[in-house]
Design a protein around this motif. Structure first.
Motif, short mmCIF file in Angstrom:
data_model
loop_
_atom_site.label_atom_id
_atom_site.label_comp_id
_atom_site.label_asym_id
_atom_site.label_seq_id
_atom_site.Cartn_x
_atom_site.Cartn_y
_atom_site.Cartn_z
N ILE A 94 65.92 -2.40 41.77
CA ILE A 94 66.66 -2.18 40.77
C ILE A 94 67.37 -0.97 40.92
O ILE A 94 66.46 0.32 41.03
CB ILE A 94 65.76 -2.36 39.41
N CYS A 95 68.36 -0.81 40.96
CA CYS A 95 69.41 0.47 40.69
C CYS A 95 70.36 0.29 39.52
O CYS A 95 71.53 -0.13 39.85
CB CYS A 95 70.10 0.95 42.16
N ALA A 96 69.88 0.59 38.71
CA ALA A 96 70.18 0.29 37.07
C ALA A 96 71.62 0.62 37.09
O ALA A 96 72.49 -0.13 36.62
CB ALA A 96 69.53 0.75 35.90
N ALA A 97 72.13 1.93 37.79
CA ALA A 97 73.46 2.17 37.42
C ALA A 97 74.28 1.74 38.59
O ALA A 97 75.76 1.67 38.20
CB ALA A 97 73.46 3.96 37.35
N GLY A 98 73.98 0.99 39.71
CA GLY A 98 74.80 0.58 40.41
C GLY A 98 75.08 1.64 41.66
O GLY A 98 75.54 1.23 42.56
N SER A 99 74.89 2.80 41.29
CA SER A 99 75.22 3.97 42.36
C SER A 99 74.40 5.11 41.87
O SER A 99 73.78 5.19 41.04
CB SER A 99 76.55 4.25 42.30
N LEU A 100 74.42 5.73 43.17
CA LEU A 100 73.29 7.30 42.95
C LEU A 100 74.26 8.15 42.65
O LEU A 100 75.45 8.33 43.37
CB LEU A 100 72.58 7.42 44.05
N PRO A 101 74.11 9.35 41.74
CA PRO A 101 75.31 10.29 41.48
C PRO A 101 75.59 11.21 42.40
O PRO A 101 74.79 11.82 42.96
CB PRO A 101 74.35 10.80 40.08
N ALA A 102 76.71 11.48 42.14
CA ALA A 102 77.18 12.80 42.98
C ALA A 102 76.91 14.00 42.75
O ALA A 102 76.32 14.22 41.82
CB ALA A 102 78.81 12.71 42.86
N GLY A 103 76.22 14.82 43.94
CA GLY A 103 75.78 16.06 43.83
C GLY A 103 74.18 15.97 43.70
O GLY A 103 73.68 17.09 43.61
N ALA A 104 73.81 14.80 43.43
CA ALA A 104 72.20 14.72 43.18
C ALA A 104 71.44 14.92 44.30
O ALA A 104 71.94 14.66 45.54
CB ALA A 104 71.98 13.40 42.64
N THR A 105 70.06 15.48 43.92
CA THR A 105 69.29 15.59 45.31
C THR A 105 68.22 14.57 44.87
O THR A 105 67.55 14.48 43.99
CB THR A 105 68.40 16.89 45.52
N LEU A 106 68.16 13.61 45.65
CA LEU A 106 67.36 12.39 45.71
C LEU A 106 65.90 12.78 46.17
O LEU A 106 65.61 13.14 47.35
CB LEU A 106 67.70 11.03 46.33
N ASP A 107 64.86 12.17 45.26
CA ASP A 107 63.57 12.34 45.52
C ASP A 107 63.18 10.97 45.88
O ASP A 107 63.09 10.20 44.90
CB ASP A 107 62.73 12.99 44.58
N CYS A 162 64.36 9.17 42.46
CA CYS A 162 64.44 9.94 41.23
C CYS A 162 65.63 11.00 41.73
O CYS A 162 65.59 11.57 42.84
CB CYS A 162 63.11 10.59 40.59
N ALA A 163 66.21 11.53 40.52
CA ALA A 163 66.82 12.85 40.81
C ALA A 163 66.65 13.63 39.42
O ALA A 163 67.02 13.21 38.40
CB ALA A 163 68.35 12.53 41.07
N GLU A 164 66.33 14.92 39.82
CA GLU A 164 65.93 15.90 38.70
C GLU A 164 65.26 15.35 37.46
O GLU A 164 65.61 15.34 36.19
CB GLU A 164 67.37 16.24 37.89
N GLY A 165 64.20 14.47 37.77
CA GLY A 165 63.11 14.00 36.98
C GLY A 165 63.65 12.48 36.49
O GLY A 165 62.96 11.82 35.87
N ASP A 166 65.01 12.14 36.66
CA ASP A 166 65.54 10.79 36.24
C ASP A 166 65.20 9.85 37.26
O ASP A 166 65.54 10.16 38.30
CB ASP A 166 67.02 10.78 35.79
N LEU A 167 64.74 8.58 36.77
CA LEU A 167 64.37 7.63 37.52
C LEU A 167 65.56 6.74 37.66
O LEU A 167 66.13 6.33 37.02
CB LEU A 167 63.33 6.54 37.10
N LEU A 168 66.16 6.68 39.10
CA LEU A 168 67.28 6.14 39.28
C LEU A 168 67.07 4.70 40.00
O LEU A 168 68.10 3.84 39.85
CB LEU A 168 68.33 6.90 40.47
N ALA A 169 66.08 4.42 40.75
CA ALA A 169 65.96 3.13 41.50
C ALA A 169 64.36 2.73 41.60
O ALA A 169 63.54 3.68 41.97
CB ALA A 169 66.61 3.08 42.61
N THR A 170 63.89 1.48 41.62
CA THR A 170 62.58 1.06 41.99
C THR A 170 62.64 -0.30 42.84
O THR A 170 63.59 -0.69 42.70
CB THR A 170 61.72 1.05 40.53
N GLY A 171 61.70 -0.42 43.45
CA GLY A 171 61.28 -1.64 44.16
C GLY A 171 60.17 -1.66 44.86
O GLY A 171 59.43 -0.68 45.10
N ARG A 172 59.63 -2.73 45.29
CA ARG A 172 58.49 -3.05 46.22
C ARG A 172 59.16 -3.43 47.45
O ARG A 172 59.72 -4.69 47.48
CB ARG A 172 57.56 -4.01 45.72
#
Length: 158
Positions: free
Chosen positions: A94-107, A127-137
């Motif tokens: 799941i990537c709820a927003a459909g994209s990962l945000p500009a300028g973010a550092t992804l963990d 995650c980026a800055e504590g926000d969960l952006l995507a999950t999966g197995r």
């Protein structure tokens, strides 16, 4: 200064398909990598006009972090040769927003659920800055060298 080598030392990828910038940590059952989304990052060829990374890259980011986990463990066992692994599939990706945000550092974090010599299963998050952006197995497979030879020589004729 990181105690880890760059991701390229653990993965069988070259630019532009090497999507990770840094290895943060690797343990017995987890790995954590980072990459920034921006015009100067390794992700630059893949960002859209809004500077975002399309969501379908989440699977490859997770898979490469699993590859770092595997490559780091192989090095710990004295194996210097990088092995090619394969993604068998992903569940509940799941990537709820459909994209990962500009300028973010992804963990990108992967946590081992199950592993034997050839098959592994990992819970993954981005995650980026504590926000969960995507999950999966993500489920992976480690082919033997003979299997890879057969696979890559299927299309060649003598």
């Amino acid at each position: 200064m990181s105690q880890y080598l760059p991701p390229a030392e653990y993965l069988p990828h070259d630019a532009p398909m090497l999507l990770l910038a840094e290895v943060i940590s690797v343990t017995e059952d987890s790995a954590h990598c980072q990459v920034a989304i921006g015009a100067e990052s390794v992700l630059a060829p893949f960002i859209n006009a809004q500077g975002e990374l399309p969501g379908w890259y989440t699977l490859e980011l997770m898979a490469q972090t699993i590859g770092v986990w595997s490559g780091w463990h192989r090095r710990q066992q004295g194996q210097q040769r990088i092995s090619l692994g394969m993604v068998l599939g992903a569940r509940e990706l799941i990537c709820a927003a459909g994209s990962l945000p500009a300028g973010a550092t992804l963990d990108i974090q992967v946590n081992l659920l199950m592993h034997d010599e050839r098959v592994g299963s990992f819970d993954c998050t981005i995650c980026a800055e504590g926000d969960l952006l995507a999950t999966g197995r993500v489920n992976t497979f480690q082919p033997t060298q003979d299997e890879l030879t057969i696979l890559f020589n299927q299309g060649s004729t003598a």
